[in-house]
Write a protein that holds these residues in place. Structure first.
Motif, mmCIF file in Angstrom:
data_model
loop_
_atom_site.group_PDB
_atom_site.id
_atom_site.type_symbol
_atom_site.label_atom_id
_atom_site.label_comp_id
_atom_site.label_asym_id
_atom_site.label_seq_id
_atom_site.Cartn_x
_atom_site.Cartn_y
_atom_site.Cartn_z
ATOM 1 N N ARG A 4 0.831 -1.200 0.000
ATOM 2 C CA ARG A 4 0.000 0.000 0.000
ATOM 3 C C ARG A 4 0.865 1.250 0.000
ATOM 4 N NH1 ARG A 4 -4.524 0.473 4.407
ATOM 5 N NH2 ARG A 4 -2.942 -0.709 5.489
ATOM 6 N N VAL A 5 0.463 2.218 -0.778
ATOM 7 C CA VAL A 5 1.159 3.489 -0.852
ATOM 8 C C VAL A 5 0.649 4.451 0.207
ATOM 9 C CG1 VAL A 5 1.591 5.510 -2.320
ATOM 10 C CG2 VAL A 5 1.625 3.212 -3.306
ATOM 11 N N GLY A 6 -0.640 4.376 0.522
ATOM 12 C CA GLY A 6 -1.218 5.285 1.504
ATOM 13 C C GLY A 6 -2.584 4.808 1.938
ATOM 14 N N HIS A 7 -3.295 5.651 2.657
ATOM 15 C CA HIS A 7 -4.642 5.375 3.157
ATOM 16 C C HIS A 7 -5.611 6.399 2.574
ATOM 17 C CE1 HIS A 7 -3.254 2.634 6.332
ATOM 18 N NE2 HIS A 7 -2.219 3.449 6.427
ATOM 19 N N LEU A 8 -6.834 5.975 2.309
ATOM 20 C CA LEU A 8 -7.850 6.912 1.851
ATOM 21 C C LEU A 8 -8.157 7.874 2.992
ATOM 22 C CD1 LEU A 8 -9.853 7.809 -0.328
ATOM 23 C CD2 LEU A 8 -11.482 6.172 0.644
ATOM 24 N N ALA A 9 -7.885 9.145 2.785
ATOM 25 C CA ALA A 9 -8.055 10.140 3.836
ATOM 26 C C ALA A 9 -9.402 10.832 3.772
ATOM 27 C CB ALA A 9 -6.947 11.187 3.747
ATOM 28 N N SER A 10 -9.905 11.079 2.551
ATOM 29 C CA SER A 10 -11.118 11.886 2.443
ATOM 30 C C SER A 10 -11.810 11.619 1.118
ATOM 31 C CB SER A 10 -10.760 13.371 2.524
ATOM 32 O OG SER A 10 -11.905 14.180 2.444
ATOM 33 N N ILE A 11 -13.108 11.783 1.129
ATOM 34 C CA ILE A 11 -13.927 11.830 -0.081
ATOM 35 C C ILE A 11 -14.406 13.271 -0.178
ATOM 36 C CG2 ILE A 11 -16.062 11.043 -1.169
ATOM 37 C CD1 ILE A 11 -15.637 8.402 0.460
ATOM 38 N N SER A 12 -14.167 13.907 -1.308
ATOM 39 C CA SER A 12 -14.470 15.332 -1.455
ATOM 40 C C SER A 12 -15.648 15.553 -2.388
ATOM 41 C CB SER A 12 -13.253 16.081 -1.995
ATOM 42 O OG SER A 12 -12.168 15.959 -1.102
ATOM 43 N N LEU A 31 -21.058 13.873 12.213
ATOM 44 C CA LEU A 31 -19.641 14.171 12.017
ATOM 45 C C LEU A 31 -19.280 15.505 12.652
ATOM 46 C CD1 LEU A 31 -19.363 13.125 8.259
ATOM 47 C CD2 LEU A 31 -18.913 11.734 10.289
ATOM 48 N N THR A 32 -17.989 15.707 12.871
ATOM 49 C CA THR A 32 -17.513 16.968 13.422
ATOM 50 C C THR A 32 -16.472 17.569 12.489
ATOM 51 O OG1 THR A 32 -15.823 15.821 14.716
ATOM 52 C CG2 THR A 32 -17.923 16.266 15.815
ATOM 53 N N GLU A 33 -16.340 18.873 12.561
ATOM 54 C CA GLU A 33 -15.376 19.550 11.702
ATOM 55 C C GLU A 33 -13.960 19.215 12.149
ATOM 56 O OE1 GLU A 33 -14.102 24.078 10.859
ATOM 57 O OE2 GLU A 33 -16.237 23.640 10.519
ATOM 58 N N ALA A 34 -13.144 18.754 11.196
ATOM 59 C CA ALA A 34 -11.756 18.396 11.476
ATOM 60 C C ALA A 34 -10.787 19.447 10.937
ATOM 61 C CB ALA A 34 -11.429 17.041 10.853
ATOM 62 N N PHE A 35 -11.192 20.142 9.869
ATOM 63 C CA PHE A 35 -10.291 21.075 9.200
ATOM 64 C C PHE A 35 -11.122 22.027 8.361
ATOM 65 C CE2 PHE A 35 -8.272 22.200 5.170
ATOM 66 C CZ PHE A 35 -7.136 22.848 5.610
ATOM 67 N N ALA A 36 -10.668 23.251 8.263
ATOM 68 C CA ALA A 36 -11.252 24.214 7.328
ATOM 69 C C ALA A 36 -10.163 25.195 6.907
ATOM 70 C CB ALA A 36 -12.421 24.957 7.957
ATOM 71 N N ALA A 44 -13.525 19.948 6.044
ATOM 72 C CA ALA A 44 -13.443 18.494 6.174
ATOM 73 C C ALA A 44 -14.118 18.064 7.468
ATOM 74 C CB ALA A 44 -11.982 18.045 6.162
ATOM 75 N N LEU A 45 -14.911 17.013 7.376
ATOM 76 C CA LEU A 45 -15.619 16.457 8.529
ATOM 77 C C LEU A 45 -15.039 15.095 8.869
ATOM 78 C CD1 LEU A 45 -19.272 17.243 7.379
ATOM 79 C CD2 LEU A 45 -17.810 18.633 8.866
ATOM 80 N N SER A 46 -14.966 14.785 10.153
ATOM 81 C CA SER A 46 -14.451 13.487 10.577
ATOM 82 C C SER A 46 -15.431 12.811 11.522
ATOM 83 C CB SER A 46 -13.082 13.643 11.265
ATOM 84 O OG SER A 46 -13.221 14.379 12.470
ATOM 85 N N GLY A 47 -15.154 11.543 11.783
ATOM 86 C CA GLY A 47 -15.978 10.785 12.710
ATOM 87 C C GLY A 47 -16.528 9.512 12.100
ATOM 88 N N ALA A 48 -16.166 9.236 10.845
ATOM 89 C CA ALA A 48 -16.663 8.030 10.175
ATOM 90 C C ALA A 48 -15.514 7.269 9.530
ATOM 91 C CB ALA A 48 -17.705 8.404 9.127
ATOM 92 N N GLY A 49 -14.319 7.380 10.093
ATOM 93 C CA GLY A 49 -13.155 6.768 9.452
ATOM 94 C C GLY A 49 -12.583 7.734 8.436
ATOM 95 N N THR A 50 -12.948 7.562 7.184
ATOM 96 C CA THR A 50 -12.543 8.470 6.117
ATOM 97 C C THR A 50 -13.266 9.798 6.289
ATOM 98 O OG1 THR A 50 -12.220 6.600 4.639
ATOM 99 C CG2 THR A 50 -12.498 8.752 3.610
ATOM 100 N N MET A 51 -12.553 10.905 6.084
ATOM 101 C CA MET A 51 -13.194 12.216 6.194
ATOM 102 C C MET A 51 -14.079 12.477 4.979
ATOM 103 S SD MET A 51 -10.389 14.819 7.844
ATOM 104 C CE MET A 51 -9.192 14.594 6.556
ATOM 105 N N LEU A 52 -15.051 13.336 5.155
ATOM 106 C CA LEU A 52 -15.903 13.822 4.079
ATOM 107 C C LEU A 52 -15.622 15.308 3.960
ATOM 108 C CD1 LEU A 52 -18.129 13.156 2.034
ATOM 109 C CD2 LEU A 52 -19.791 13.695 3.821
ATOM 110 N N THR A 53 -15.178 15.734 2.790
ATOM 111 C CA THR A 53 -14.718 17.106 2.602
ATOM 112 C C THR A 53 -15.579 17.830 1.579
ATOM 113 O OG1 THR A 53 -12.454 16.414 3.098
ATOM 114 C CG2 THR A 53 -12.722 18.516 1.956
#
Length: 126
Positions: A4-12, A31-36, A44-53
């Motif tokens: 593996r090269v990396g991990h899925l971080a976010s779906i945008s 979800l909660t805000e992780a980054f803006a 970006a929202l977190s709390g479900a594994g992969t972030m939703l951006t």
């Protein structure tokens, strides 16, 4: 097997209003805000594994599913316990039920406030 090269971080999701869409998905999925970014053009929202951006796009054209000309490029399937109550809750948060419902006893096709289709589903893996 490939290493593996990396991990899925976010779906945008592209959208015209990141605040509106971030609030919708935060409330829908807990979800909660992780980054803006400072201008809130990316949230970006977190709390479900992969972030939703959410990413602001000035000339965003919502998908016109199931028929073009702007087809969906991606959609989310959200597992729920009860399709009727989950659909009602999603509508109360700002979603609308899509006109086309191919298999409403298994999936309810909804549109988020920016017009992206997503499915509420009772289908679970074994």
């Amino acid at each position: 097997m490939t290493q593996r090269v990396g991990h899925l971080a976010s779906i945008s999701l592209d959208c015209p209003d990141t605040e509106l869409l971030a609030t919708f998905y935060s409330d829908l999925l807990g979800l909660t805000e992780a980054f803006a970014t400072p201008d809130r053009g990316v949230i970006a929202l977190s709390g479900a594994g992969t972030m939703l951006t959410m990413m602001r796009v000035a000339d965003h054209v919502p998908p016109s599913w199931p028929h073009g000309p702007q087809h969906q490029q991606l959609h989310l399937d959200i597992a729920v316990q009860d399709l009727d109550s989950a659909s009602a809750s999603a509508v109360a948060l700002g979603a609308i039920a899509a006109d086309h419902q191919a298999s409403p006893e298994q999936w309810r096709v909804m549109l988020d406030p920016a017009g992206h289709p997503f499915c509420l589903t009772a289908v679970r893996p074994d």
